[in-house]
Design a protein around this motif. Structure first.
Motif, mmCIF file in Angstrom:
data_model
loop_
_atom_site.group_PDB
_atom_site.id
_atom_site.type_symbol
_atom_site.label_atom_id
_atom_site.label_comp_id
_atom_site.label_asym_id
_atom_site.label_seq_id
_atom_site.Cartn_x
_atom_site.Cartn_y
_atom_site.Cartn_z
ATOM 1 N N ARG A 54 -86.526 -2.470 -4.384
ATOM 2 C CA ARG A 54 -87.937 -2.226 -4.705
ATOM 3 C C ARG A 54 -88.760 -3.499 -4.593
ATOM 4 O O ARG A 54 -88.340 -4.557 -5.015
ATOM 5 N N ARG A 55 -89.928 -3.358 -3.974
ATOM 6 C CA ARG A 55 -90.906 -4.415 -3.791
ATOM 7 C C ARG A 55 -90.485 -5.439 -2.729
ATOM 8 O O ARG A 55 -91.070 -6.500 -2.641
ATOM 9 N N ARG A 56 -89.483 -5.153 -1.915
ATOM 10 C CA ARG A 56 -89.125 -5.992 -0.773
ATOM 11 C C ARG A 56 -89.183 -5.119 0.475
ATOM 12 O O ARG A 56 -88.273 -4.350 0.759
ATOM 13 N N PHE A 57 -90.308 -5.177 1.187
ATOM 14 C CA PHE A 57 -90.615 -4.274 2.289
ATOM 15 C C PHE A 57 -90.229 -2.849 1.900
ATOM 16 O O PHE A 57 -89.511 -2.149 2.601
ATOM 17 N N ASP A 58 -90.748 -2.463 0.757
ATOM 18 C CA ASP A 58 -90.425 -1.190 0.114
ATOM 19 C C ASP A 58 -91.370 -0.115 0.660
ATOM 20 O O ASP A 58 -92.557 -0.100 0.333
ATOM 21 N N ILE A 59 -90.860 0.753 1.507
ATOM 22 C CA ILE A 59 -91.695 1.811 2.088
ATOM 23 C C ILE A 59 -91.975 2.859 1.018
ATOM 24 O O ILE A 59 -91.095 3.585 0.579
ATOM 25 N N ARG A 60 -93.245 2.906 0.601
ATOM 26 C CA ARG A 60 -93.622 3.805 -0.496
ATOM 27 C C ARG A 60 -94.023 5.192 -0.005
ATOM 28 O O ARG A 60 -94.061 6.139 -0.783
ATOM 29 N N ASP B 215 -94.874 -1.756 0.031
ATOM 30 C CA ASP B 215 -95.159 -2.642 -1.099
ATOM 31 C C ASP B 215 -94.210 -3.830 -1.028
ATOM 32 O O ASP B 215 -93.012 -3.649 -0.802
ATOM 33 N N ASP B 216 -94.746 -5.034 -1.191
ATOM 34 C CA ASP B 216 -93.898 -6.216 -1.087
ATOM 35 C C ASP B 216 -94.323 -7.283 -2.092
ATOM 36 O O ASP B 216 -95.504 -7.485 -2.358
ATOM 37 N N TYR B 217 -93.307 -7.978 -2.605
ATOM 38 C CA TYR B 217 -93.448 -8.974 -3.673
ATOM 39 C C TYR B 217 -93.882 -10.352 -3.162
ATOM 40 O O TYR B 217 -94.059 -11.280 -3.949
ATOM 41 N N ALA B 218 -94.049 -10.520 -1.853
ATOM 42 C CA ALA B 218 -94.325 -11.839 -1.268
ATOM 43 C C ALA B 218 -95.481 -12.541 -1.983
ATOM 44 O O ALA B 218 -96.565 -11.979 -2.119
ATOM 45 N N HIS B 219 -95.236 -13.780 -2.425
ATOM 46 C CA HIS B 219 -96.273 -14.515 -3.151
ATOM 47 C C HIS B 219 -96.264 -16.003 -2.824
ATOM 48 O O HIS B 219 -96.833 -16.808 -3.560
ATOM 49 N N ALA C 66 -100.116 0.921 -4.425
ATOM 50 C CA ALA C 66 -99.437 1.576 -3.309
ATOM 51 C C ALA C 66 -99.507 3.100 -3.451
ATOM 52 O O ALA C 66 -99.877 3.811 -2.508
ATOM 53 N N GLY C 67 -99.149 3.595 -4.622
ATOM 54 C CA GLY C 67 -99.223 5.033 -4.853
ATOM 55 C C GLY C 67 -100.641 5.552 -4.822
ATOM 56 O O GLY C 67 -100.905 6.661 -4.332
#
Length: 499
Positions: A336-342, A359-363, A486-487
């Motif tokens: 989840r949150r790593r190139f996570d296709i929602r 959705d991705d956690y990249a920061h 995302a949702g």
């Protein structure tokens, strides 16, 4: 040894803390804790037997009926005046960092630790998937949740414990790795380390935890030599590999063939000969510890292919068969949150057919660049003419100020960027640091990138509805609250039919 028979965890609902709570429960410890609000994670812990309050109160220390033998907290996220923390000190109850608890849980196992500025969670997750498929049944603690099972931690019966080694406060120096992976190293967390040199030094200290060949313990007993697995495609990790080699440590490189050839004095354990991008990931051809193999990686981008071969190499050193480990990678459902296709908008939608929300956690700028690069590869592989649209929420005022230009350069590779205000987390607002701090610099790097400055996070779905079209790839990106959108974007583009 630390007495962890009764543990109270402040901030128990967090990704890292909740995973360790599950392991404690599986091992028979009494677990209590507190957090700010209810969540699905907390509900799961309660059903597993934990006692949890959704307020912070000194009385919570006796939620289980007795005082705990230890209190666990995140020093970065939990203030020193937290009433439970204050009460623990008043009652002389030992207060541990999360890393201290993890070190105690790993004490009876062989440790495989994944360290690096970027890629820790993805690589750890891939390694878990590989070793589980290879029937090694490892224990593990991941800083996220596997999309297939929702698990972030497990108490396995196998010999190995796999964990992320978080460098952000130097706490990973509490561990004793037998196998250590270093994915990438470049300056970060300078609010803690202050200088790039200090940040690099903590990785050198981490490498020093690996036993050298023929090294004895302080009691004069022979130790199993530790192995450093380092990515030669990353200049910082390659620099550390050279340092470790000079220091006499056992080192194996992984990377693409040209990158591995740049360090001929160090053995290459995993060499990638070809990466073929696909619509949903990549096909990787590599030589891993002498075995030629081809396998699929479900997550796109060269960085994910590199993470995957590191996982197979580490799993093989831990006793796994390379074909089985690679098959586990191919079956990996993501984290989840790593190139996570929602979600993907259905083909019958006249305005947004085939649009994908990720959705991705990249920061960090390097992470942002890697994710956008992977997104562009994905869009090109689909051959449907889609664009990459990024809604980016910077994380921390200090990081935004330090890397504004680098963030702008990375984001400029997208077709459209919605630049949002900063998610401050533990930091107080800084005057003049806002959506424009990064957003106003993007067109310096690519004048063709469309940039929208937006202070209100809740306006993201409306912007996407106005800007997006069929087959676009939309990314909600950042380590803060942007994930909630995302949702909302999917709902705005494909509203539910009324009865």
């Amino acid at each position: 040894m630390i007495d962890i028979s009764r543990v109270h965890m402040i901030g128990i609902g967090g990704a890292g803390m909740s995973g360790l709570a599950h392991i404690l429960l599986e091992r028979g410890s009494v677990v209590s804790g507190s957090d700010r609000a209810d969540s699905a994670v907390i509900a799961g812990l309660r059903s597993a037997g934990a006692y949890i309050a959704t307020t912070h109160n000194a009385a919570n220390l006796s939620l289980s009926g007795e005082f705990p033998t230890a209190v666990v907290t995140s020093f970065a996220a939990i203030p020193k005046d937290n009433p439970e923390l204050v009460a623990a000190h008043e009652h002389n109850i030992p207060v541990l960092r999360r890393s201290d608890l993890l070190a105690e849980l790993m004490r009876t196992k062989k440790e495989i630790l994944v360290a690096g500025t970027h890629g820790k969670t993805s690589t750890t997750s891939l390694l878990v998937a590989a070793m589980v498929h290879a029937e090694l049944n490892p224990s593990f603690a991941i800083g996220g949740q596997l999309t297939g099972t929702g698990q972030g931690a497990h108490n396995g019966s196998g010999a190995y414990f796999i964990a992320e080694a978080d460098e952000s406060d130097g706490s990973f120096l509490s561990y004793h790795p037998e196998i250590a992976i270093i994915t990438t190293v470049e300056p970060d967390h300078l609010d803690f380390f202050h200088t790039a040199a200090a940040y690099l030094q903590v990785f050198k200290d981490f490498i020093g935890l690996l036993a050298k060949p023929n090294e004895l313990t302080t009691a004069g007993q022979a130790q199993t030599a530790g192995t450093l697995i380092a990515c030669t495609n990353d200049s910082g990790a390659a620099q550390l590999a050279k340092y470790a080699h000079i220091q006499g440590h056992q080192v194996l490189l992984y990377g693409t063939a040209p990158a591995c050839a740049e360090l001929p004095e160090i053995p290459a354990g995993a060499v990638i000969s070809k990466i073929t991008p696909g619509a949903k990931g990549s096909l990787v051809q590599a030589n891993i510890y002498g075995t030629e193999i081809e396998f699929e990686v479900s997550l796109p981008g060269e960085h994910m292919a590199l993470n995957a071969v590191a996982a197979v190499l580490a799993g093989h050193l831990a006793g796994g068969e390379i074909p089985k480990l690679a098959a586990g990678i191919s079956a990996f459902g993501g984290v989840r949150r790593r190139f996570d296709i929602r979600g993907v908008i259905p083909a019958n939608n006249p305005h947004f057919a085939g649009l994908t929300v990720v959705d991705d956690y990249a920061h960090h700028p390097t992470e942002v660049a890697a994710v956008i690069g992977a997104a562009k590869e994905t869009v090109m592989a689909q051959k449907a003419g889609g664009r990459v649209i990024v809604a980016f929420q910077p994380h921390l005022y200090s990081r935004t100020q330090q890397f504004a230009a680098e963030f702008a350069a990375a984001l400029a590779a997208a077709d459209i960027v919605i630049s949002l205000d900063i998610y401050g987390a533990r930091e107080k607002p800084v005057a003049g640091v806002d959506a424009g701090t990064i957003g106003n610099l993007i067109n310096n790097y690519d004048a063709g990138t469309q940039v929208i400055l937006e202070a209100d996070l809740m306006q993201v779905p409306a912007h996407i509805k106005e800007l997006a079209g069929p087959h676009d790839l939309v990314i909600t990106m950042g380590a803060g609250s942007i994930t909630t959108q995302a949702g909302a974007i999917l709902a705005a583009l494909e509203p539910a039919e009324e009865d």
